[in-house]
Design a protein around this motif. Structure first.
Motif, PDB file in Angstrom:
ATOM      1  N   ARG A  92      -0.019  39.670   2.666  1.00 34.63           N
ATOM      2  CA  ARG A  92      -0.362  38.492   3.463  1.00 34.63           C
ATOM      3  C   ARG A  92      -0.245  37.223   2.620  1.00 34.63           C
ATOM      4  O   ARG A  92       0.275  36.212   3.082  1.00 34.63           O
ATOM      5  N   GLY A 113       5.094  31.994  11.871  1.00 35.47           N
ATOM      6  CA  GLY A 113       4.532  33.240  11.373  1.00 35.47           C
ATOM      7  C   GLY A 113       3.671  32.948  10.167  1.00 35.47           C
ATOM      8  O   GLY A 113       3.237  31.810   9.976  1.00 35.47           O
ATOM      9  N   TRP A 150       3.973  37.385  10.478  1.00 35.89           N
ATOM     10  CA  TRP A 150       3.372  38.530  11.130  1.00 35.89           C
ATOM     11  C   TRP A 150       3.459  39.678  10.131  1.00 35.89           C
ATOM     12  O   TRP A 150       4.547  40.044   9.696  1.00 35.89           O
ATOM     13  N   ASN A 207       2.574  43.599   8.698  1.00 35.38           N
ATOM     14  CA  ASN A 207       2.309  44.982   9.054  1.00 35.38           C
ATOM     15  C   ASN A 207       2.560  45.834   7.819  1.00 35.38           C
ATOM     16  O   ASN A 207       3.718  46.033   7.419  1.00 35.38           O
ATOM     17  N   PHE A 221       6.499  41.978   6.430  1.00 37.60           N
ATOM     18  CA  PHE A 221       6.127  40.849   7.273  1.00 37.60           C
ATOM     19  C   PHE A 221       7.387  40.228   7.852  1.00 37.60           C
ATOM     20  O   PHE A 221       8.481  40.378   7.311  1.00 37.60           O
TER      21      PHE A 221
END
Length: 122
Positions: free
Chosen positions: A9, A75, A77, A79, A83
């Motif tokens: 992140r 963004g 986004w 996962n 990302f």
């Protein structure tokens, strides 16, 4: 959230911030692994670039082949170890003079704090 998820992140948010600042070259120079692989949609000469020097070359080619009028990023986004970022660009293709609106999704995979793979969908 695991430490790995936090790391992904953090990198994802930094990539988007650099893109929003228009500093696309800094994304690669900061985060590409030495053995990064970059995939473009299609099967053209820049469809696959393997290794940091090849990906730098692809980036240099793209920069010389296009004039960017504006660019934005949305963004990220996140996962797991991946990302995505949505890039919107208004560019002129230098060889033809055609002005185009690009809308693409980039999918990045992170390993050991570096981008090991990037894929572009458009």
């Amino acid at each position: 959230m695991s430490d790995d998820s936090n790391e992904v992140r953090t990198i994802a948010e930094a990539v988007v911030a650099l893109a929003k600042a228009g500093d696309f070259d800094a994304i690669g120079e900061t985060y590409w692994a030495d053995d990064v692989i970059s995939f473009e949609s299609g099967d053209g000469p820049m469809a696959v670039a393997e290794g940091i020097e090849a990906v730098r070359g692809k980036s240099a080619w793209w920069n010389s082949a296009h004039t960017v009028h504006s660019a934005s990023a949305e963004g990220p986004w996140v996962n797991g170890d991946q990302f995505s970022v949505r890039y919107l660009m208004d560019v002129t293709v230098n060889a033809t003079g055609d002005r185009i609106q690009m809308d693409e999704i980039a999918l990045y995979t992170i390993e050991d704090g570096e981008i090991i793979e990037e894929r572009f969908f458009y």
